[in-house]
Design an enzyme around this catalytic site. Sequence first.
Site, mmCIF file in Angstrom:
data_model
loop_
_atom_site.group_PDB
_atom_site.id
_atom_site.type_symbol
_atom_site.label_atom_id
_atom_site.label_comp_id
_atom_site.label_asym_id
_atom_site.label_seq_id
_atom_site.Cartn_x
_atom_site.Cartn_y
_atom_site.Cartn_z
ATOM 1 N N HIS A 85 1.012 -1.247 -0.093
ATOM 2 C CA HIS A 85 0.173 0.181 -0.019
ATOM 3 C C HIS A 85 1.099 1.522 0.191
ATOM 4 C CE1 HIS A 85 -2.781 -2.720 1.751
ATOM 5 N NE2 HIS A 85 -2.192 -3.207 2.056
ATOM 6 N N SER A 94 -7.417 0.818 3.651
ATOM 7 C CA SER A 94 -9.311 1.743 3.632
ATOM 8 C C SER A 94 -8.944 3.243 4.178
ATOM 9 C CB SER A 94 -9.313 0.699 4.928
ATOM 10 O OG SER A 94 -8.274 0.754 5.551
ATOM 11 N N ARG A 133 -11.101 -3.081 -4.948
ATOM 12 C CA ARG A 133 -10.983 -4.680 -3.240
ATOM 13 C C ARG A 133 -12.436 -3.829 -2.318
ATOM 14 N NH1 ARG A 133 -6.876 -3.406 1.498
ATOM 15 N NH2 ARG A 133 -6.705 -5.713 2.206
ATOM 16 N N ARG A 144 -13.026 -2.766 11.843
ATOM 17 C CA ARG A 144 -12.667 -2.573 12.460
ATOM 18 C C ARG A 144 -11.856 -1.479 10.859
ATOM 19 N NH1 ARG A 144 -7.082 -4.075 11.890
ATOM 20 N NH2 ARG A 144 -6.809 -5.906 11.271
ATOM 21 N N HIS A 197 -5.192 -12.575 2.561
ATOM 22 C CA HIS A 197 -4.535 -12.639 3.543
ATOM 23 C C HIS A 197 -4.807 -14.330 3.878
ATOM 24 C CE1 HIS A 197 -2.886 -9.044 2.973
ATOM 25 N NE2 HIS A 197 -3.335 -8.340 3.526
ATOM 26 N N ASP A 214 2.384 -6.355 2.286
ATOM 27 C CA ASP A 214 1.647 -5.587 3.349
ATOM 28 C C ASP A 214 2.218 -4.132 3.732
ATOM 29 O OD1 ASP A 214 -0.594 -5.155 4.001
ATOM 30 O OD2 ASP A 214 0.478 -5.556 5.958
HETATM 31 O O1 0GZ Z 1 -5.366 -5.858 9.189
HETATM 32 C C1 0GZ Z 1 -5.729 -4.544 8.330
HETATM 33 O O2 0GZ Z 1 -5.309 -4.164 9.060
HETATM 34 C C2 0GZ Z 1 -4.945 -4.505 7.210
HETATM 35 C C3 0GZ Z 1 -5.696 -2.874 6.328
HETATM 36 C C4 0GZ Z 1 -6.155 -3.171 5.316
HETATM 37 C C5 0GZ Z 1 -6.001 -1.617 5.209
HETATM 38 O O3 0GZ Z 1 -6.411 -0.303 5.730
HETATM 39 O O4 0GZ Z 1 -6.144 -1.220 3.420
HETATM 40 O O5 0GZ Z 1 -5.184 -3.127 4.688
HETATM 41 C C6 0GZ Z 1 -4.652 -4.662 5.186
HETATM 42 O O6 0GZ Z 1 -3.878 -5.306 3.656
HETATM 43 C C7 0GZ Z 1 -4.828 -5.390 6.279
#
Ligand code: 0GZ
Length: 291
Positions: free
Chosen positions: A29, A73, A120, A126, A177, A245
């Site tokens: 990311h 996110s 996605r 959360r 994952h 990741d």
């Molecule tokens: O487990 C997480 O907190 C997480 C968060 C995000 C995201 O915020 O996009 O992406 C991921 O692959 C894993």
Amino acid sequence: MTRRITSWHTSPSRPRYAPPPGAVDAHCHVFGPKARFPFSPKAKYLPADAGPDALLALRDYLGFERNVIVQASCHGTDNAATLNAIARSNGKARGIAAVDPAIDGAELDTLHAGGIRGVRFNFLKRLVDDAPKDRFLEIARRIAPLGWHVVVYFEADILAELRPFIDALPVPVVIDHMGRPDVSQGPNSPDMHAFRALMESRADIWTKVSCPDRLDPAGPPYADFVRAVRPLVEDYPDRILWGSDWPHPNQQAVLPDDGTLVDVIPEIAVTEALRKKLLVDNPMRLYWPEY
Ligand SMILES: O=C(O)c1cc(C(=O)O)oc(=O)c1
């Protein structure tokens, strides 16, 4: 929410394992930089900047050639930071977007031109306020003509509830994952059985054998993760992807060492042939099919 979190290791070790030429980090990311690409007002965490310079430097340091950048996110459905990072990569990155169901065809075409190859759907409470399945299905139907796929992120406890939704998706599916199984229960656990049933349910479901740091609280060398995941790699060698990741959204208590994460690869993919599929052939087929 004012304190910005640094969720990554600032001086990771250099991995002992050297990935093959052309290796793809297929799940990473970028965060910001915030001054140009502000975070979403709905973001559930507020990270420090982790932009394309740092990502591309890490790619080289770890011995990779390409990245697949997944919209984090914290940026909501504004994909500008992800598109900026792709644009900075000289064709060496592609991406996964998060989109609003109201997105029009011209905007989808712009995303495609910017290197986006899928969307996605995030089901983690959360991380997102809501995950409307009907609207996600509508999006999936809209992206089908572009040849895109969907990436789905969920935790093992909602897999059964999600099955009808996943079954109905009209495009290939990539599971982030592995749907977060409890790896401490080993390779034959109920979580792994349910996940394998999903993998068996259609030939176009892929998964990322990623995130030992999230899934194995015992930490390095991530023995439970290796024991649970190696059989999956061996049974689905053509439908697996690997990703670092980085910058590890939300990791705080223990910051994963990216070099150590790369060194898990030869433990889960124990032959050179498997590692070439995992790191080169499979991600190239999905993200750079023209090669
Ligand atoms: O487990 C997480 O907190 C997480 C968060 C995000 C995201 O915020 O996009 O992406 C991921 O692959 C894993």
